[in-house]
Write an enzyme that holds these catalytic residues in place. Structure first.
Site, mmCIF file in Angstrom:
data_model
loop_
_atom_site.group_PDB
_atom_site.id
_atom_site.type_symbol
_atom_site.label_atom_id
_atom_site.label_comp_id
_atom_site.label_asym_id
_atom_site.label_seq_id
_atom_site.Cartn_x
_atom_site.Cartn_y
_atom_site.Cartn_z
ATOM 1 N N GLU A 51 3.654 4.792 -1.880
ATOM 2 C CA GLU A 51 4.519 5.866 -1.382
ATOM 3 C C GLU A 51 5.479 5.411 -0.294
ATOM 4 O O GLU A 51 6.556 5.977 -0.141
ATOM 5 C CB GLU A 51 3.685 7.051 -0.874
ATOM 6 C CG GLU A 51 2.978 7.840 -1.973
ATOM 7 C CD GLU A 51 1.617 7.278 -2.348
ATOM 8 O OE1 GLU A 51 1.282 6.148 -1.917
ATOM 9 O OE2 GLU A 51 0.858 7.959 -3.070
ATOM 10 N N PHE A 113 -11.047 17.703 -0.170
ATOM 11 C CA PHE A 113 -10.714 16.388 -0.708
ATOM 12 C C PHE A 113 -9.206 16.145 -0.612
ATOM 13 O O PHE A 113 -8.408 16.988 -1.019
ATOM 14 C CB PHE A 113 -11.174 16.292 -2.168
ATOM 15 C CG PHE A 113 -10.804 14.980 -2.802
ATOM 16 C CD1 PHE A 113 -11.328 13.787 -2.301
ATOM 17 C CD2 PHE A 113 -9.925 14.920 -3.867
ATOM 18 C CE1 PHE A 113 -10.977 12.565 -2.863
ATOM 19 C CE2 PHE A 113 -9.575 13.704 -4.433
ATOM 20 C CZ PHE A 113 -10.098 12.522 -3.933
ATOM 21 N N GLN A 114 -8.845 15.021 -0.077
ATOM 22 C CA GLN A 114 -7.442 14.617 0.114
ATOM 23 C C GLN A 114 -6.646 15.619 0.942
ATOM 24 O O GLN A 114 -5.455 15.799 0.738
ATOM 25 C CB GLN A 114 -6.767 14.351 -1.234
ATOM 26 C CG GLN A 114 -7.387 13.134 -1.917
ATOM 27 C CD GLN A 114 -6.551 12.574 -3.043
ATOM 28 O OE1 GLN A 114 -5.880 13.292 -3.750
ATOM 29 N NE2 GLN A 114 -6.623 11.262 -3.224
ATOM 30 N N LYS A 163 -1.280 23.479 -3.460
ATOM 31 C CA LYS A 163 -1.331 23.465 -4.920
ATOM 32 C C LYS A 163 -1.273 24.882 -5.508
ATOM 33 O O LYS A 163 -0.627 25.112 -6.527
ATOM 34 C CB LYS A 163 -2.603 22.747 -5.377
ATOM 35 C CG LYS A 163 -2.541 22.309 -6.829
ATOM 36 C CD LYS A 163 -3.692 21.377 -7.178
ATOM 37 C CE LYS A 163 -3.602 20.961 -8.649
ATOM 38 N NZ LYS A 163 -4.735 20.110 -9.041
ATOM 39 N N MET A 479 10.982 -14.366 13.643
ATOM 40 C CA MET A 479 11.397 -13.672 14.854
ATOM 41 C C MET A 479 10.262 -13.651 15.883
ATOM 42 O O MET A 479 10.496 -13.758 17.081
ATOM 43 C CB MET A 479 11.862 -12.253 14.520
ATOM 44 C CG MET A 479 12.547 -11.557 15.667
ATOM 45 S SD MET A 479 13.945 -12.496 16.310
ATOM 46 C CE MET A 479 15.313 -11.789 15.409
HETATM 47 C C1 TPP Z 1 5.838 -3.246 9.855
HETATM 48 C C2 TPP Z 1 6.161 -4.235 10.915
HETATM 49 N N1 TPP Z 1 5.171 -4.985 11.465
HETATM 50 C C3 TPP Z 1 5.452 -5.886 12.420
HETATM 51 C C4 TPP Z 1 6.730 -6.080 12.851
HETATM 52 C C5 TPP Z 1 7.035 -7.095 13.956
HETATM 53 N N2 TPP Z 1 7.907 -8.169 13.432
HETATM 54 C C6 TPP Z 1 9.240 -8.166 13.637
HETATM 55 S S1 TPP Z 1 10.005 -9.449 12.906
HETATM 56 C C7 TPP Z 1 8.546 -10.045 12.319
HETATM 57 C C8 TPP Z 1 8.509 -11.314 11.512
HETATM 58 C C9 TPP Z 1 9.269 -11.211 10.253
HETATM 59 O O1 TPP Z 1 9.068 -12.392 9.521
HETATM 60 P P1 TPP Z 1 9.867 -12.704 8.204
HETATM 61 O O2 TPP Z 1 9.909 -11.528 7.329
HETATM 62 O O3 TPP Z 1 9.322 -13.946 7.589
HETATM 63 O O4 TPP Z 1 11.341 -12.927 8.710
HETATM 64 P P2 TPP Z 1 11.980 -14.063 9.645
HETATM 65 O O5 TPP Z 1 11.952 -13.557 11.043
HETATM 66 O O6 TPP Z 1 11.178 -15.308 9.470
HETATM 67 O O7 TPP Z 1 13.365 -14.187 9.125
HETATM 68 C C10 TPP Z 1 7.482 -9.240 12.725
HETATM 69 C C11 TPP Z 1 6.069 -9.502 12.416
HETATM 70 C C12 TPP Z 1 7.722 -5.269 12.262
HETATM 71 N N3 TPP Z 1 9.009 -5.347 12.642
HETATM 72 N N4 TPP Z 1 7.428 -4.381 11.286
#
Ligand code: TPP
Lengths: 581, 169
Positions: A51, A113-114, A163, A479
């Site tokens: 979803e 449920f749910q 529902k 990042m």
């Molecule tokens: C759902 C979620 N969890 C954690 C983060 C924190 N976060 C930001 S950038 C990142 C790393 C992303 O890695 P990747 O997709 O390999 O991209 P890159 O930075 O290597 O280009 C994380 C864990 C986030 N933005 N969103």
């Protein structure tokens, strides 16, 4: 008029509202609606794999077409899975209507449920929400929800339908929505504020337009008006991440994106400006950096349809509550009526030229690895003139795409800005492709982000959507690793993407074409192959593993404290800076 | 590292809303979600047709936060109007309190005498206790409760305030 079941009222409302696509997933609490949708002649249902995917698809559809995205999920886990996308749409002002099934009214509150308290759970992550307790109210609520989602500052609206309400019958008539008792967003600016704004612009010596997603939300006309006003005034233009494309990147007046990973010239121009004209942008912390050092010598005009965005973080001199397009049109008319001519901004442009000469987006290319910036630059070159829609996941690749891919038109750039949701980009690309069947849609992804909603490979296969995924695979959550390098002396705590799948084989397992690009000599041909291969294609582009994204204004630093290249990184930071996101 | 604090002002906000399910949770939740303070909150239906309620909230915060609170409230779909009585003033504010005091002899007599001075009504009596009903601005009630504390205060119930701008509009 005969009575109809709630489920039939639901379907009739969607028809009356011109809905063409619903992204959804069935379950016990929405079975009556799914039955009413069975083999529907005009409403296409896209069956997702999770979803969350449905919500981001709806966002991608909405952002690329300007029409609201529609989601249908079941109660309990269906609704909770949708929450990330609902929150994402709230933060980025994306029009979306989410229908959730609910247990029968007499069971509400019994831990059935749910059962989940969907209205309670989505209260603060939706623009508005409803629990509809009788089929007689359903028509009015659905029409009102679409109105609220798409007007004023757009956002997600949730409608929870028990529902029994889907089964019970009532009369339905298209309601009259001309007046709402309390919801009346202000679209048109007060005329005297427009006159003041135009006066301030005409007198400014160092003006700058700082534009955001609000211009895109105001429709393509608003982007055209922005261009016209910029040309009339001769002022430079910068934009937030969300606003890219509203002003053409090919224009001489374009300074590039501003903020944390913005260009030197955009941030310095903001810092030294004597007048900032903010249009549909909200002075987000990613843009302002350290607040007390933000644009210290400037007066500020802020045009926003949401009064709560004005004076929230940065006090402004002239607040204008209005739709961006409407205000821009009024300003142009006023500029012409007052007989203003563009001021002599030669000195201002000369300073800007000096900052531009720093070439802040330059990167060194040596060795045998593909630089990620190069991969984006080549993607831009290969898709130029093709009117491509680019979506991104979240991380370094997102910032490189924002920096090195250049947009000349709105609604072509879809990214998760406010919430920064990894897992957004790929489903958003599917949604964009649904809304733009003939467009080239490319999701620029990271190796970690793509795995957050990778199950949607099956959705693209099922509906024969020729989506392209371009993974900048650096084997890191790049990042996160970059911040650890800047702040924690390169202790890479849990930021290595271990046990990555073989993305090419994974793609093939879903019936996609998989391509691997391993070195600079393969880059151009690989990208060309991706574009030319019919059907969905996933590209695993292996890039330099340890590259960092510059320029960068570290959290809590001023625009003037920008890091331009790796040599300026010290590896540690004060606690105050560490405490900021 | 230490977290800095800003100086606050007290404001009384009067909010008219559509009387729909969840509206109170929406308003109260907005305050918690955005870290705003609620000193008191009262709510009751005020229209003939039961469609509109009035919520009075006493809050405090720096002026820019108060401005944000009003803007944030104003953009909620069921909110009709947000008035900042402190800003629009002068205004009347009133709160009702029930104050139970137990005691014998001198304390009992003193409590009754003070109640008279404060125009508090006795609404329940036993030979060893009173319940006083008192309306007034919050500081008047604070003072009264403070005095009763020395004379055998058992418990206090307060409604929180309602307020209205003075004059004909
Ligand atoms: C759902 C979620 N969890 C954690 C983060 C924190 N976060 C930001 S950038 C990142 C790393 C992303 O890695 P990747 O997709 O390999 O991209 P890159 O930075 O290597 O280009 C994380 C864990 C986030 N933005 N969103």
């Amino acid at each position: 008029m005969a009575e109809m079941s709630g489920a039939d009222i639901f379907v009739q409302c969607l028809v009356d509202l011109g809905v063409e696509v619903v992204f959804g997933y069935p379950g016990g609490a929405v079975l009556p609606i799914y039955d009413a949708l069975y083999n529907h002649p005009t409403i296409k249902h896209v069956l997702v794999r999770h979803e969350q995917g449905a919500t981001h698809m709806a966002e991608g559809y909405a952002r690329s077409t300007g029409k609201p995205g529609v989601v249908l999920v079941t109660s309990g886990p269906g609704a909770t899975n949708a929450i990330t996308g609902i929150t994402d749409a709230l933060m980025d002002s994306i029009p979306m209507v989410v229908f959730t099934g609910q247990v029968a009214t007499h069971l509400i509150g019994s831990d059935a449920f749910q059962e989940a308290d969907t209205v309670g759970l989505t209260r603060h992550c939706s623009k508005h929400n409803y629990l509809v307790k009788s089929p007689g109210k359903l028509g009015q609520v659905i029409h009102e929800a679409f109105h609220i989602a798409t007007s004023g500052r757009p956002g997600p609206v949730v409608i929870d339908i028990p529902k029994d309400v889907q089964v019970a019958t009532a009369r339905y008539e298209k309601p009259d929505l001309s007046t709402h008792v309390s919801y009346r967003p202000q679209v048109k600016a007060e005329p005297d504020t427009i006159a003041q704004a135009v006066d301030m612009i005409a007198k400014a010596q160092r003006p700058i337009f700082y534009t955001g997603g609000g211009v895109i939300n105001a429709g393509p006309e608003a982007s055209a008006l922005l261009r016209e006003l910029a040309e009339l005034t001769g002022a430079p233009v910068t934009s937030t991440l969300m606003g890219l494309g509203a002003f053409p990147a090919s224009s001489e007046q374009w300074l590039g994106m501003l903020g944390m990973h913005g260009t030197y010239e955009a941030n310095l121009a903001m810092n030294k400006a004597d007048l900032i004209i903010a249009v549909g942008a909200r002075f987000d912390d990613r843009v302002t950096g350290r607040l007390d050092a933000f644009a210290p010598a400037s007066k500020k005009i802020h045009i926003d349809i949401d009064r709560s965005s004005i004076n929230k973080t940065v006090p402004v001199d002239l607040p204008i509550v209005a739709d961006a397009g409407s205000a821009l049109a009024d300003m142009i008319a006023q500029w012409k009526a007052a007989g203003h001519k563009a001021a002599d901004l030669e000195e201002w442009w000369a300073r800007i030229a000096g900052w531009r000469a720093r070439n802040s987006l330059a990167y060194a290319e040596e060795g045998t690895e593909i630089m990620p910036q190069r991969a984006i630059a080549d993607l831009f070159k290969a898709t130029k003139g093709k009117d491509a829609i680019i979506t991104t996941e979240v991380g370094q690749h997102q910032m490189w795409a924002a920096q090195h891919y250049h947009f000349d038109a709105p609604n072509k750039w879809l990214t998760s800005g406010g919430l920064g949701t990894m897992g957004y980009g790929f489903p958003a690309a599917i949604g964009a492709q649904m809304g733009n069947p003939d467009s080239l849609v490319v999701c620029v992804a990271g190796d970690a982000s793509i795995q957050m909603n990778i199950q949607e490979l099956g959705t693209a296969t099922q509906y024969r959507l020729p989506v392209k995924i371009f993974i900048l695979n650096n084997e890191y959550m790049g990042m996160v690793r970059q911040w650890q390098e800047l702040t924690y002396e390169s202790r890479y705590s849990e930021s290595y993407s271990d046990s990555l799948p073989d993305f090419v084989q994974l793609a093939q397992a879903y019936g996609w074409t998989g391509i691997r690009i391993e070195g600079p000599q393969e880059l151009e041909a690989g990208i060309r192959q991706m574009i030319e291969t019919p059907g969905p294609v996933l590209v695993d582009c292996r890039v330099a593993k340890l590259t960092n994204c510059f320029p960068m204004i570290p959290s809590g630093a001023a625009h003037t404290e920008m890091l331009l290249d790796p040599s300026q990184v010290s590896g540690t930071m004060a606690d105050e800076a560490k405490a900021l996101v | 590292m230490h977290i800095a604090e800003e100086t606050s002002e007290r404001h009384v906000l009067s909010i008219t809303v559509t009387n729909e399910a969840g509206i109170l949770a929406k308003i109260a939740g907005l305050f918690t979600a955005r870290g705003y303070n609620i000193e008191s909150l009262t709510v009751a239906d005020i229209s003939d047709d039961h469609q509109v309620s009035r919520i009075t909230i006493v809050t405090n915060g720096p002026p820019r936060v108060i401005d944000q609170i009003i803007a944030q409230l104003d953009r909620l779909v069921p909110v009709h109007k947000v008035a900042d009585l402190t800003e629009d003033g002068p205004f009347v504010e009133r709160e009702l309190a029930l104050v139970k005091v137990a005691g014998k002899g001198e304390h009992r007599i003193e409590a009754l005498r003070l109640a008279d001075i404060f125009r508090a009504k006795v609404v329940d009596t036993t030979t060893e206790s009173f319940i006083f009903e008192l309306t007034g601005p919050s500081d008047k009630i604070d003072t009264f409760v403070g005095l009763m504390r020395e004379l055998g205060l058992v418990e206090v119930g307060r409604t929180g305030i309602v307020g209205m701008v003075r004059g004909k509009d």
